[in-house]
Design an enzyme around this catalytic site. Structure first.
Site, PDB file in Angstrom:
ATOM      1  N   ASP A  32       0.862  -1.186   0.000  1.00  0.00           N
ATOM      2  CA  ASP A  32       0.000   0.000   0.000  1.00  0.00           C
ATOM      3  C   ASP A  32       0.897   1.235   0.000  1.00  0.00           C
ATOM      4  O   ASP A  32       1.979   1.202   0.600  1.00  0.00           O
ATOM      5  CB  ASP A  32      -0.896   0.009   1.260  1.00  0.00           C
ATOM      6  CG  ASP A  32      -2.176   0.805   1.057  1.00  0.00           C
ATOM      7  OD1 ASP A  32      -2.068   2.024   0.825  1.00  0.00           O
ATOM      8  OD2 ASP A  32      -3.257   0.217   1.120  1.00  0.00           O
ATOM      9  N   SER A  76      -6.629   1.470  -5.054  1.00  0.00           N
ATOM     10  CA  SER A  76      -7.245   2.586  -5.790  1.00  0.00           C
ATOM     11  C   SER A  76      -8.031   3.451  -4.823  1.00  0.00           C
ATOM     12  O   SER A  76      -8.664   2.935  -3.908  1.00  0.00           O
ATOM     13  CB  SER A  76      -8.227   2.083  -6.861  1.00  0.00           C
ATOM     14  OG  SER A  76      -8.853   3.189  -7.501  1.00  0.00           O
ATOM     15  N   LYS A  92      -3.735   6.780 -12.652  1.00  0.00           N
ATOM     16  CA  LYS A  92      -2.468   6.036 -12.747  1.00  0.00           C
ATOM     17  C   LYS A  92      -2.548   4.659 -12.086  1.00  0.00           C
ATOM     18  O   LYS A  92      -2.036   3.683 -12.627  1.00  0.00           O
ATOM     19  CB  LYS A  92      -1.333   6.853 -12.113  1.00  0.00           C
ATOM     20  CG  LYS A  92      -0.811   7.946 -13.051  1.00  0.00           C
ATOM     21  CD  LYS A  92       0.167   8.870 -12.361  1.00  0.00           C
ATOM     22  CE  LYS A  92       1.502   8.218 -12.101  1.00  0.00           C
ATOM     23  NZ  LYS A  92       2.446   9.158 -11.455  1.00  0.00           N
ATOM     24  N   ASN A 100       1.618  -2.819 -14.321  1.00  0.00           N
ATOM     25  CA  ASN A 100       2.751  -3.363 -13.557  1.00  0.00           C
ATOM     26  C   ASN A 100       2.393  -4.703 -12.913  1.00  0.00           C
ATOM     27  O   ASN A 100       3.199  -5.639 -12.899  1.00  0.00           O
ATOM     28  CB  ASN A 100       3.173  -2.385 -12.446  1.00  0.00           C
ATOM     29  CG  ASN A 100       3.908  -1.180 -13.014  1.00  0.00           C
ATOM     30  OD1 ASN A 100       4.457  -1.240 -14.113  1.00  0.00           O
ATOM     31  ND2 ASN A 100       3.904  -0.078 -12.283  1.00  0.00           N
ATOM     32  N   TYR A 146     -12.008   7.737 -12.474  1.00  0.00           N
ATOM     33  CA  TYR A 146     -12.129   6.407 -11.854  1.00  0.00           C
ATOM     34  C   TYR A 146     -12.740   5.432 -12.864  1.00  0.00           C
ATOM     35  O   TYR A 146     -12.203   4.359 -13.117  1.00  0.00           O
ATOM     36  CB  TYR A 146     -13.008   6.528 -10.614  1.00  0.00           C
ATOM     37  CG  TYR A 146     -13.193   5.256  -9.821  1.00  0.00           C
ATOM     38  CD1 TYR A 146     -12.124   4.638  -9.192  1.00  0.00           C
ATOM     39  CD2 TYR A 146     -14.467   4.707  -9.656  1.00  0.00           C
ATOM     40  CE1 TYR A 146     -12.314   3.484  -8.425  1.00  0.00           C
ATOM     41  CE2 TYR A 146     -14.661   3.568  -8.895  1.00  0.00           C
ATOM     42  CZ  TYR A 146     -13.585   2.955  -8.283  1.00  0.00           C
ATOM     43  OH  TYR A 146     -13.775   1.818  -7.520  1.00  0.00           O
ATOM     44  N   LYS A 150     -10.853   2.202 -14.563  1.00  0.00           N
ATOM     45  CA  LYS A 150     -11.342   0.844 -14.306  1.00  0.00           C
ATOM     46  C   LYS A 150     -11.737   0.142 -15.601  1.00  0.00           C
ATOM     47  O   LYS A 150     -11.593  -1.072 -15.725  1.00  0.00           O
ATOM     48  CB  LYS A 150     -12.516   0.882 -13.327  1.00  0.00           C
ATOM     49  CG  LYS A 150     -12.112   1.284 -11.910  1.00  0.00           C
ATOM     50  CD  LYS A 150     -11.229   0.233 -11.266  1.00  0.00           C
ATOM     51  CE  LYS A 150     -10.939   0.506  -9.813  1.00  0.00           C
ATOM     52  NZ  LYS A 150     -10.059  -0.509  -9.214  1.00  0.00           N
TER      53      LYS A 150
END
Ligand code: UDP
Length: 328
Positions: A32, A76, A92, A100, A146, A150
């Site tokens: 986190d 997120s 991002k 990643n 958002y 997504k």
């Protein structure tokens, strides 16, 4: 022992997932960047042998030493207030962060589940929303950062599945609540509960006719757990179909908490979806899953949890000013 990486581990859903996978006997590698997450949610796990924590931002290259069998990507921001305050980071983490983690999953030959959202349906023109509905999203609205991140996340996940043969799972998560939500982060349940606790009037946005369907966290975690272990790679809605208007919900909270506050009306945020209810036929069929905790019971447990926190703890759980901690 199976090793699982959980991103967004200090957040609401991430921390409950850490608990669940520890209880199931996994080694949990938690990650986190602590922008919206809070170490308080996982501090009870630090003493365990099977738990480790990395303070890392997944939009940068992610390295995890050793084997990995599973990845749960739950990092997120997830509230409309967050999107307004940290829109670029929201984009991002959904886009670059997912890329990643897919790369890491490929490298480790791990199965990855990504946390998608009912927001991919936008302000839906089809009701209830089934996975086959393509959505009605405004790309340039404040919550577009958002929604579109997504949607991209789902798209790149399916591309890795089809092109690289990666084992992927996509959970479309509908409104979920329970202990460890941040109080006062703009979401309706902590907003109403915080207001009830502080003796403030309940703020209903718009005329309150918009609807939502609220899922208790234990049900949500069970659905995600089953989806991860299933062999199903298309998106699956996970939520509770019990739908209620926000105005009726405010009245329900007043009854439940026994407060004497009034309801006051505030402007409706831009592109606030008018209705939302999951069609969970697919989850029932593929996972044999459906929610078990009713709204009354779940809300009671959640309110009791907030009531049990000390004033100091409550303040710590209030919405924070991210601009002071934001290092991007
Ligand atoms: N809402 C409200 N009062 C509040 C906070 C939210 O009436 O103090 C409304 C909001 O406009 C939306 C619904 O409650 O229609 C759910 O909002 P939330 O932010 O929890 O989630 P989302 O809109 O992402 O479903």
């Amino acid at each position: 022992m199976k090793r699982i990486l959980i991103t967004g581990a200090a957040g609401f859903l991430g921390s409950h997932l850490c608990d669940r996978f520890i209880a199931e006997g996994y080694r949990v590698i938690a990650m986190d960047n602590l922008i919206t997450g809070d170490l308080k949610n996982i501090e009870h796990l630090f003493k365990l042998e099977n738990f480790e924590f990395y303070h890392h931002d997944v939009t940068k290259f992610v390295h995890v030493p050793g084997e990995l069998h599973y990845i749960l990507h739950f990092a997120s921001p997830a509230s409309p207030i967050d999107y307004l305050k940290i829109p670029i980071q929201t984009l991002k983490v959904g886009a670059l962060g997912t890329h990643n983690l897919l790369g890491l999953a490929k490298e480790k030959q791990a199965r990855i589940l990504i946390a998608s959202t009912s927001e991919v349906y936008g302000d839906p023109l089809v009701h209830p929303q089934s996975e086959d509905y393509y959505g009605n999203v405004n790309t340039i609205s404040p919550r577009g950062v958002y929604d579109e991140a997504k949607r991209f996340q789902e798209s790149i996940t399916m591309a890795y599945h089809r092109f690289h043969g990666l084992e992927t799972r996509i959970a479309r998560i509908f409104n979920t609540y329970g202990p460890r939500m941040r109080l006062n982060d703009g979401r309706v349940i902590p907003a109403f509960m915080g207001q009830a606790l502080r003796g403030e009037d309940l703020t209903v946005f718009g005329d309150g006719k918009q609807t939502r369907s609220f899922c208790y966290v234990d049900d949500q975690i069970e659905g995600i757990y089953r989806l991860l272990l299933s062999d199903y790679s298309l998106p699956v809605n996970i939520g509770n179909p019990g739908e209620i208007s926000i105005l009726e919900f405010a009245e329900e909270i007043i009854r439940l908490t026994g407060t004497r506050q009034k309801i006051i009306f505030k402007p409706l945020p831009q592109d606030d979806p008018l209705q939302r209810q999951p069609d969970i036929s697919r989850a029932k069929e593929v996972l044999g899953w459906e929610p078990e905790v009713g709204r009354q019971e779940g809300m009671k447990t959640t309110f009791e949890y907030f009531k049990s926190l000390s004033r100091e703890e409550l303040e710590k759980r209030e919405h924070r000013d991210f601009s002071k901690r934001n290092t991007y």
